[in-house]
Write a protein that holds these residues in place. Structure first.
Motif, short mmCIF file in Angstrom:
data_model
loop_
_atom_site.label_atom_id
_atom_site.label_comp_id
_atom_site.label_asym_id
_atom_site.label_seq_id
_atom_site.Cartn_x
_atom_site.Cartn_y
_atom_site.Cartn_z
N LEU A 36 48.75 96.48 46.79
CA LEU A 36 48.45 96.49 45.36
C LEU A 36 47.43 95.42 45.01
CD1 LEU A 36 49.34 97.83 42.68
CD2 LEU A 36 51.01 96.00 42.43
N THR A 39 43.75 96.59 46.20
CA THR A 39 43.11 97.72 45.55
C THR A 39 42.27 97.25 44.38
OG1 THR A 39 44.98 99.13 46.17
CG2 THR A 39 43.51 99.94 44.45
N VAL A 41 39.80 98.39 41.21
CA VAL A 41 39.43 99.47 40.32
C VAL A 41 38.34 98.99 39.37
CG1 VAL A 41 41.67 100.61 40.43
CG2 VAL A 41 41.27 98.89 38.69
N LEU A 51 43.92 95.74 41.11
CA LEU A 51 44.85 96.57 40.36
C LEU A 51 46.02 95.76 39.81
CD1 LEU A 51 45.55 99.41 39.42
CD2 LEU A 51 46.64 99.83 41.63
N SER A 52 46.41 94.70 40.51
CA SER A 52 47.53 93.87 40.05
C SER A 52 47.19 93.10 38.78
CB SER A 52 47.95 92.89 41.15
OG SER A 52 46.87 92.05 41.50
N VAL A 54 45.41 94.60 36.21
CA VAL A 54 45.07 95.61 35.20
C VAL A 54 46.30 95.90 34.35
CG1 VAL A 54 44.36 98.00 34.84
CG2 VAL A 54 43.28 96.63 36.64
N VAL A 58 47.10 103.04 35.57
CA VAL A 58 45.97 103.55 36.34
C VAL A 58 46.47 104.26 37.60
CG1 VAL A 58 43.88 102.92 37.62
CG2 VAL A 58 44.46 101.70 35.52
N SER A 59 45.81 105.36 37.96
CA SER A 59 46.03 106.02 39.25
C SER A 59 44.73 106.04 40.02
CB SER A 59 46.53 107.45 39.08
OG SER A 59 47.88 107.48 38.63
N VAL A 60 44.80 105.82 41.33
CA VAL A 60 43.64 105.85 42.21
C VAL A 60 43.90 106.85 43.33
CG1 VAL A 60 42.17 104.53 43.77
CG2 VAL A 60 43.08 103.45 41.70
N GLU A 141 39.46 107.71 39.86
CA GLU A 141 40.22 106.73 39.11
C GLU A 141 40.58 107.32 37.75
OE1 GLU A 141 38.20 102.72 41.08
OE2 GLU A 141 38.15 103.00 38.90
N ARG A 411 53.44 95.76 33.17
CA ARG A 411 52.23 96.10 32.42
C ARG A 411 52.60 96.55 31.01
NH1 ARG A 411 50.74 98.34 37.56
NH2 ARG A 411 48.83 97.36 38.34
N GLU A 448 55.67 98.37 37.95
CA GLU A 448 55.26 98.92 39.24
C GLU A 448 55.83 98.04 40.33
OE1 GLU A 448 51.18 100.26 41.59
OE2 GLU A 448 51.24 100.06 39.42
#
Length: 622
Positions: A36, A39, A41, A51-52, A54, A58-60, A141, A411, A448
């Protein structure tokens, strides 16, 4: 016995049996999955961000995941993500909509390599996914929730960014070919590398098939609606001087297809042609604490719907976007992003419509990292629409990542946005309509949880979005009008695990309550429950990666096909099977069986869906 329940139970048993066999799983051969923290984005914040950090949901989707599922169209990739529902009025080429958390298709912004590609000639100014193949893209994304502050008009529901292959110092290439049901053929290829100081990417995709009738064959249709699609992409980038670079590219696609639109077979012909071009001048300095970008992007669209009875209707849309942004990190704990944008839309058709609209915008976003693991964002946007005046919107979000590789990430986000009526809705051949812009406010909160040493994540998210002044069509007066308020709320569950003891697993479940608050009725074509689950396992039968087998379960709930909730469409359960075998290094054969139990169902009332169908192909990477 209930057939749908029996098939769904059989599929769940198949998935469960494979999962239980994990105790004896063979060694994995795929590259290790990103954690995580690793990644990165771009779409969520307009800058490269872990990503951690954001705060939005979000999906990637990576290239390896696209290849694993053997997806052909963008629809297939998006339909596997939490919070997303896809509807298509028939097969490839037919009109297709993507609803993010119940938002209308035209309320989400679609990008290709960061360039807006929503069609100004579309009824709502949205993007028709019906002819978009996935073969040329390396990454997708998806940002769920209102993203109007960073992306402006058309980002009420979310943002989807399709990203093509990027050049690297060493040339690499891939190619694939497949054949299957009803003479469907596809060839796809891409290569990227450097020639001297210039990085280059070139790619293309061709897809052709006899297809199946857009009007449901179970209702008596006999005429197949075939298709022929071609697309090309190119990108070049060069470092001008230290810290200053220039890149640009293009994406072209053209599709011919047959279609039905009268509840019966019809000899209608369609054409869709898109040309996207872009250029970016980028600067990085002050020891990587300053980033600046000046961008130009344009989408030029052409549509022809040639009705066998009424003749052709042709539209031409063009959207030009010029923007600039600067982000500066004076200290490690704070980053300020500021930017400005000018967007110009034009629309014309063969019935005399010829109109345009422009939007001038400025935006700013402040990111704070006050303590380790905590990231906070707040932003404002000012839009001045040439036909609807000015509007200011606000957004805020935050993420907190607990310490440790398997620590959870919390988040939460709030966003506002507005969407001006499309030029089609305002004008076309009926003259000017006095419509108000659609506006939205959305909230979400979730957690998450990474697991399996960062190779897996599990997410749970609650969301709520309220929209005012929804634009709808009145069939009695043949006109567009604002209908008031709508609300979409629900829960998303997501799970993804890559290369854990030879297993890959995914789960995407969405509960959605999407209603017109003026009438209390459900929004059309939104299902309350939507589930996709898959399990893949690798077997070490040779030194190249061996054999991989997988199964996928897709369950779509019932829905109403109209806003009056009088046309009911039952739910469905579909099971897909797939497999691949590495013949040697870089050479793989694969096959898939879609709709293995030959489920007969509809997603859009009276329109067909594919029956049991088989495909096989060859993939080469270098």
């Amino acid at each position: 016995m209930n057939t749908r329940f029996h098939r769904g139970t059989a599929a769940l048993a198949l998935l469960g049996a494979g999962f239980g066999a994990s105790l004896g799983a063979a060694p994995a051969f795929a590259d290790p999955a990103d954690t995580l923290e690793d990644t990165i984005v771009v779409t969520a914040t307009r800058t490269a961000t872990p990503l951690s950090q954001v705060g939005q949901s979000v999906s990637v989707v990576t290239r390896s995941q696209i290849e694993n599922t053997q997806a052909v169209s963008a629809n297939e990739v998006l339909a596997r993500l939490p919070g997303v529902q896809v509807t298509q009025s028939g097969g490839f080429g037919q009109p297709s909509s993507v609803f993010i958390r119940g938002a209308d298709n035209a309320q989400s912004l679609v990008l290709i390599d960061g360039v807006p590609v929503n069609d100004p000639g579309d009824v709502g100014g949205g993007f028709d996914f019906g002819t978009l193949t996935i073969g040329q893209f390396d990454r997708v994304e998806l940002v769920r929730g209102t993203s109007g502050v960073l992306y402006g008009s058309r980002a009420i529901g979310g943002v989807i960014n399709f990203i093509t292959q990027r050049p690297t110092d060493v040339w690499h290439a891939r190619a694939s070919a497949e054949y299957g049901w009803r003479d469907q053929r596809q060839f796809s290829g891409s290569a990227a590398g450097t020639l001297g100081p210039v990085g280059l990417t070139l790619g293309g995709n061709w897809l052709k098939g006899d297809g199946y009738s857009a009007f449901n064959e179970d209702r008596g249709a006999t005429e197949r609606d075939g298709f022929d699609s071609k697309s090309l992409n190119a990108r070049a980038q060069v470092d001008l001087v230290d810290g200053l670079s220039l890149d640009g590219g293009a994406f072209w696609s053209k599709a011919h297809y047959d279609y039905d639109n009268t509840g019966a077979d019809a000899l209608n012909l369609g054409l869709k042609r898109d040309l996207t071009g872009y250029a970016n001048l980028r600067y990085t300095g002050l020891e990587d604490r300053l980033h600046a970008k000046l961008s130009f992007g344009q989408i030029d669209t052409h549509r022809i719907s040639d009705d066998a009875s009424w003749g052709p209707y042709a539209t031409h849309g063009k959207n030009r976007d010029v923007s600039g942004q600067v982000d500066f990190t004076p200290i490690e704990a704070a980053t300020l992003l500021v930017g400005a944008e000018r967007e110009k839309q034009d629309f014309s058709d063969n019935y005399g419509s010829n109109d345009g609209m422009s939007i001038d915008s400025g935006f700013a976003n402040l990111t704070l990292r006050p303590v380790s693991g905590l990231t906070l964002n707040a932003g404002l946007r000012y839009d001045d629409n040439s036909r609807f005046g000015h509007r200011t919107t606000f957004a805020a979000n935050g993420a907190y990542a607990f310490a440790g590789q398997d620590g959870p990430v919390l988040r939460a986000s709030y966003g506002e946005g507005f969407k001006a009526p499309s030029l089609y809705q305002l004008y076309t051949n009926a003259g000017y309509r006095d419509l108000s812009p659609e506006t939205a406010k959305s909230w979400d909160a979730g957690i998450e949880q990474p697991f399996a040493q960062g190779k897996g994540t599990f997410s749970l998210t609650w969301f709520d979005r309220k929209t005012k002044n929804l634009i709808d069509y009145d069939y009695s007066s043949w006109n567009y009008y604002n209908v008031g308020r709508a609300r979409a709320k629900g829960v998303e569950l997501g799970m993804q695990m890559v290369d854990w003891q030879g297993f890959d697993m995914t789960l995407a479940y969405t509960y959605l309550d999407a209603t017109d608050e003026t009438t209390g009725l459900e929004l059309a074509r939104r299902t309350k429950n939507n589930l996709t689950a898959s399990l893949d396992r690798r077997f070490a039968v040779n030194a190249y990666g061996g054999l991989k087998l997988g199964a996928e379960l897709r369950v779509g709930g019932a829905r109403w096909d109209d806003s009056d909730n009088t046309l009911y469409v039952p739910g469905h359960t579909v099971v897909n099977l797939r497999g691949s075998y590495a013949v040697r290094k870089g050479v793989e054969v694969y096959a898939r069986l879609q709709n293995a139990f030959d489920e007969h169902y509809e997603i859009v009332r009276t329109y067909g869906t594919p029956g049991r169908s088989a495909f096989a192909g060859l993939r080469v990477t270098m």
